[in-house]
Design a protein around this motif. Structure first.
Motif, PDB file in Angstrom:
ATOM      1  N   ASN A 427       0.443  -1.060  -0.381  1.00  0.00           N
ATOM      2  CA  ASN A 427      -0.019   0.264  -0.422  1.00  0.00           C
ATOM      3  C   ASN A 427       0.959   1.313   0.083  1.00  0.00           C
ATOM      4  N   PRO A 428       1.040   1.857  -0.974  1.00  0.00           N
ATOM      5  CA  PRO A 428       1.768   3.371  -1.029  1.00  0.00           C
ATOM      6  C   PRO A 428       1.520   4.060   0.026  1.00  0.00           C
ATOM      7  N   TRP A 429       0.665   4.141  -0.010  1.00  0.00           N
ATOM      8  CA  TRP A 429       0.071   5.372   1.468  1.00  0.00           C
ATOM      9  C   TRP A 429       0.635   4.999   2.313  1.00  0.00           C
ATOM     10  N   ASN A 430       1.753   3.626   2.860  1.00  0.00           N
ATOM     11  CA  ASN A 430       1.694   3.779   4.330  1.00  0.00           C
ATOM     12  C   ASN A 430       3.265   3.692   3.675  1.00  0.00           C
ATOM     13  N   ILE A 431       3.944   4.841   4.030  1.00  0.00           N
ATOM     14  CA  ILE A 431       5.597   4.479   3.395  1.00  0.00           C
ATOM     15  C   ILE A 431       6.328   4.078   4.463  1.00  0.00           C
ATOM     16  N   GLU A 432       5.863   3.614   5.530  1.00  0.00           N
ATOM     17  CA  GLU A 432       7.063   2.324   6.539  1.00  0.00           C
ATOM     18  C   GLU A 432       6.557   1.447   5.862  1.00  0.00           C
ATOM     19  N   GLU A 433       5.814   0.637   5.325  1.00  0.00           N
ATOM     20  CA  GLU A 433       5.317  -0.970   5.147  1.00  0.00           C
ATOM     21  C   GLU A 433       6.301  -0.421   3.558  1.00  0.00           C
ATOM     22  N   LEU A 434       5.782   0.279   2.667  1.00  0.00           N
ATOM     23  CA  LEU A 434       6.340   0.982   1.292  1.00  0.00           C
ATOM     24  C   LEU A 434       7.754   0.479   1.595  1.00  0.00           C
ATOM     25  N   ALA A 435       8.698   1.658   2.821  1.00  0.00           N
ATOM     26  CA  ALA A 435      10.103   0.843   2.845  1.00  0.00           C
ATOM     27  C   ALA A 435      11.034  -0.025   3.088  1.00  0.00           C
ATOM     28  N   THR A 436       9.736  -0.849   3.850  1.00  0.00           N
ATOM     29  CA  THR A 436       9.949  -2.245   4.291  1.00  0.00           C
ATOM     30  C   THR A 436      10.308  -3.344   3.111  1.00  0.00           C
ATOM     31  N   ALA A 437       9.535  -2.828   2.533  1.00  0.00           N
ATOM     32  CA  ALA A 437       8.902  -3.866   1.604  1.00  0.00           C
ATOM     33  C   ALA A 437      10.303  -3.843   0.556  1.00  0.00           C
ATOM     34  N   LEU A 438      10.796  -2.287   0.210  1.00  0.00           N
ATOM     35  CA  LEU A 438      12.367  -2.219  -0.477  1.00  0.00           C
ATOM     36  C   LEU A 438      13.594  -2.631   0.698  1.00  0.00           C
ATOM     37  N   HIS A 439      13.123  -2.754   1.534  1.00  0.00           N
ATOM     38  CA  HIS A 439      14.355  -3.600   1.884  1.00  0.00           C
ATOM     39  C   HIS A 439      14.793  -5.055   1.541  1.00  0.00           C
ATOM     40  N   ASP A 440      13.669  -5.642   2.356  1.00  0.00           N
ATOM     41  CA  ASP A 440      12.697  -6.768   1.505  1.00  0.00           C
ATOM     42  C   ASP A 440      13.406  -7.356   0.441  1.00  0.00           C
ATOM     43  N   ALA A 441      12.654  -6.469  -0.360  1.00  0.00           N
ATOM     44  CA  ALA A 441      13.073  -6.437  -2.290  1.00  0.00           C
ATOM     45  C   ALA A 441      15.041  -6.573  -1.985  1.00  0.00           C
ATOM     46  N   LEU A 442      15.222  -5.840  -1.518  1.00  0.00           N
ATOM     47  CA  LEU A 442      17.024  -5.853  -1.418  1.00  0.00           C
ATOM     48  C   LEU A 442      17.736  -7.498  -1.013  1.00  0.00           C
ATOM     49  N   SER A 443      16.935  -7.980  -0.635  1.00  0.00           N
ATOM     50  CA  SER A 443      17.489  -8.522   0.374  1.00  0.00           C
ATOM     51  C   SER A 443      16.974 -10.043   0.105  1.00  0.00           C
ATOM     52  N   ALA A 444      16.315 -10.772  -0.962  1.00  0.00           N
ATOM     53  CA  ALA A 444      15.561 -11.403  -0.855  1.00  0.00           C
ATOM     54  C   ALA A 444      16.588 -12.264  -1.342  1.00  0.00           C
ATOM     55  N   SER A 445      16.229 -13.792  -1.194  1.00  0.00           N
ATOM     56  CA  SER A 445      17.529 -14.772  -1.056  1.00  0.00           C
ATOM     57  C   SER A 445      17.253 -14.838  -2.850  1.00  0.00           C
ATOM     58  N   PRO A 446      18.630 -15.933  -3.854  1.00  0.00           N
ATOM     59  CA  PRO A 446      18.116 -16.331  -4.938  1.00  0.00           C
ATOM     60  C   PRO A 446      16.956 -17.016  -5.381  1.00  0.00           C
ATOM     61  N   ARG A 447      17.085 -17.944  -3.931  1.00  0.00           N
ATOM     62  CA  ARG A 447      15.727 -19.458  -4.417  1.00  0.00           C
ATOM     63  C   ARG A 447      14.344 -17.736  -4.621  1.00  0.00           C
ATOM     64  N   GLU A 448      13.895 -17.440  -3.875  1.00  0.00           N
ATOM     65  CA  GLU A 448      13.001 -16.778  -3.242  1.00  0.00           C
ATOM     66  C   GLU A 448      12.100 -15.794  -4.521  1.00  0.00           C
ATOM     67  N   ARG A 449      13.431 -14.837  -5.217  1.00  0.00           N
ATOM     68  CA  ARG A 449      13.481 -14.603  -6.176  1.00  0.00           C
ATOM     69  C   ARG A 449      13.522 -15.441  -7.190  1.00  0.00           C
ATOM     70  N   GLN A 450      13.499 -16.410  -7.769  1.00  0.00           N
ATOM     71  CA  GLN A 450      13.890 -17.580  -9.001  1.00  0.00           C
ATOM     72  C   GLN A 450      11.582 -18.029  -8.827  1.00  0.00           C
ATOM     73  N   LEU A 451      11.342 -18.480  -7.754  1.00  0.00           N
ATOM     74  CA  LEU A 451      10.252 -18.650  -7.505  1.00  0.00           C
ATOM     75  C   LEU A 451       9.051 -17.368  -8.056  1.00  0.00           C
ATOM     76  N   LYS A 452       9.297 -16.118  -7.669  1.00  0.00           N
ATOM     77  CA  LYS A 452       8.012 -15.143  -7.588  1.00  0.00           C
ATOM     78  C   LYS A 452       8.206 -15.236  -9.023  1.00  0.00           C
ATOM     79  N   GLN A 453       9.674 -15.021  -9.574  1.00  0.00           N
ATOM     80  CA  GLN A 453      10.181 -14.655 -11.603  1.00  0.00           C
ATOM     81  C   GLN A 453       9.364 -15.719 -11.581  1.00  0.00           C
ATOM     82  N   GLN A 454       9.378 -16.571 -11.799  1.00  0.00           N
ATOM     83  CA  GLN A 454       8.718 -18.271 -12.945  1.00  0.00           C
ATOM     84  C   GLN A 454       7.248 -17.683 -12.570  1.00  0.00           C
TER      85      GLN A 454
END
Ligand code: GDG
Length: 489
Positions: A427-454
């Motif tokens: 929810n882009p109005w929740n700036i804290e949540e969006l910031a946390t999502a950016l952090h999670d995205a930057l920190s995602a493991s290769p396996r997690e990224r691959q599953l999402k991408q597929q």
């Protein structure tokens, strides 16, 4: 010919959109120069073109003197099967900047702007409405000059919501499709519009009305019931003596255009250059028209919060934000532009150093090959729209990440969030949540990224723009056939 003369449904398709897919210029010798644009709609319709020919009807883009109109019309038709609609600059301004982009656009994106602008102009001023109606009449007249019995007419978007009824008045048996590229808002927001009845009645004259998502279709149906008191079923609305079918046709992109570009040596070279430039850093990417619906300030503030909360990303993460200037004559867009520049300056000033600028802000459009190179090197793509009919940027990023498996952070208010279950939804109005999502995205493991991408990749490669156009047109043709059978019976 089959004895029915020209009335075989689906003889030709007349595509009607605000702008023609061609830029028109008069050169020094007084000759017309045409440059075809490679927009999304053009490539979407390429597949349909193999099935049956089409003619494109749209506004020429700027005022053309009376004495030039005939020659322009003839040449555009001969060279590109395009039919121009002529509007004076004065009318075009009131129609396009006024009613389209300062009344309908904000309202359909749940942004009811102030009733009076800073220069004292009234938002719903009747002169905007009159210009909108006049422009729609001009389109109807241009179509009448080329229409032949059996043609299917496909009207695009919020600029032309009165056109279906204007055409129906002129040709009773005509088959008309209408597609809305924006969201359709809930009735509580739609009812703000002073001309709400006329706009609805305009669209309801179509045989098939298409939306990107189930929610938009549902809102439209309930608006018909609540505002016009009509009976609606999930299939559509009974209106006067005809049935307006409602359907869901989620648009997509042309994957082959991206695959082809990714394979080009020049694009790969550009991608290597970018990688070298950002070595040791993670790249977050934003690609938006500078429009208040895209939530660019939300994204910038979330990035600022990320840098403040997670100092480990200082000097190690860069946000590349392309912000293509858009509708620069509308006041609200001017305000957004200065607000955005200010935010970028503040954040870069606060977190930057001689060697590091956290935000790379590009306030102009980049060429397609550079865009593809950027998509292909970005570790994260951030789409933070506060509303968005679909959002093609999210699909394009997925398409360019087949090998790297980058993470897509996607606003739940974009139409594409309904289909892209492999994205990190926020929810882009929740700036804290969006910031946390950016952090999670930057920190995602290769396996997690691959599953999402597929998951993401599968969706984007199957739900293409061509598939969208073909589904809509084949349903429209089917309706035309049914109607003809009913008439002949
Ligand atoms: C409307 C609806 C709906 C952007 N910057 C550059 C560039 N782009 C291209 C992107 C993409 C397109 O512009 C933007 O499409 P979106 O779908 O993201 O957004 P809108 O322009 O608002 O489109 C939207 C769409 O209609 C279709 O129905 O999805 O919700 O608002 O293709 O790549 N292209 C290049 N340079 C840039 O700098 N070459």
């Amino acid at each position: 010919e089959n004895g029915l003369g020209g009335s075989t449904p689906g003889r030709r398709l007349l595509v009607v959109s605000n702008r023609l897919p061609v830029t028109i210029n008069k050169n020094n010798d007084g000759q017309w120069d045409f440059k075809m644009s490679a927009g999304g709609l053009v490539s979407a319709l390429a597949g349909v073109k193999n099935e049956f020919p089409f003619v494109w009807v749209g506004w020429s883009g700027s005022e053309v003197p009376d004495e030039d109109q005939d020659s322009l019309r003839t040449e555009l038709r001969a060279q590109h099967e395009c039919v121009p609609v002529f509007l004076s600059d004065f009318d075009a301004h009131l129609y396009y900047n006024g009613f389209c982009n300062d009344v309908l656009w904000p309202l359909f994106h749940y942004v009811p702007l102030p009733i009076v602008s800073s220069d004292g102009e009234r938002k719903f001023d009747v002169k905007y409405w009159e210009a909108y109606s006049k422009a729609n009449h001009r389109f109807a007249e241009a179509i009448m000059q080329v229409y032949e019995p059996g043609d299917l007419i496909w009207v695009q978007d919020y600029h032309l919501m009165l056109l279906p009824s204007l055409l129906r008045k002129r040709i009773r048996d005509v088959t008309i499709g209408f597609f809305l590229h924006t969201p359709f808002p809930s009735s509580e927001v739609y009812r703000i519009l002073p001309m709400r009845n006329k706009v609805l009645q305009g669209v309801l004259a179509a045989d098939l009305i298409g939306f990107h998502t189930y929610d938009y279709a549902r809102h439209f149906l309930s608006v018909c019931t609540r505002i016009l008191g009509l009976e609606a079923s999930p299939k559509g609305v009974d209106y006067k003596d005809h049935f307006a079918h409602v359907g869901i046709f989620p648009i997509g992109i042309d994957p082959t255009a991206f695959i082809r570009a990714l394979d080009l040596p020049s694009v790969q070279e550009r991608a290597s250059e970018l990688q070298a430039k950002f070595a040791g850093k993670k790249v977050l990417l934003g690609v938006d028209r500078l429009d208040y619906i895209k939530g660019v300030p939300h994204k910038l503030m979330a990035f600022e919060t990320l840098l403040a909360r997670h100092p480990e990303w200082n000097e190690r993460a860069v946000l590349v934000q392309i912000a293509v200037p858009s509708r620069t004559e509308v006041e609200e867009y001017k305000k957004l532009s200065s607000q955005t520049h200010e935010l970028v300056g503040r954040i870069n000033g606060k977190f930057g150093s001689v060697d590091y600028s956290p935000i790379v802000f590009i306030n102009q459009s980049v060429n397609f090959h550079d865009l593809v190179a950027l998509y292909s090197v970005a570790d994260v793509c951030v789409v933070s729209s506060i509303r968005d009919g679909m959002n093609l940027v999210s699909y394009e990023y997925v398409m360019c990440q087949r090998e790297r498996h980058g993470v897509l952070v996607l606003s739940e208010f974009a139409g594409s969030a309904q289909s892209l279950s492999g994205a990190l939804r926020v929810n882009p109005w929740n700036i804290e949540e969006l910031a946390t999502a950016l952090h999670d995205a930057l920190s995602a493991s290769p396996r997690e990224r691959q599953l999402k991408q597929q998951k993401l990749y599968r969706y984007v490669t199957t739900h293409t723009a061509a598939f969208w156009a073909q589904s809509f047109v084949s349903e429209l043709r089917e309706l035309a056939n049914l109607e003809r059978e009913a008439r002949d019976a």
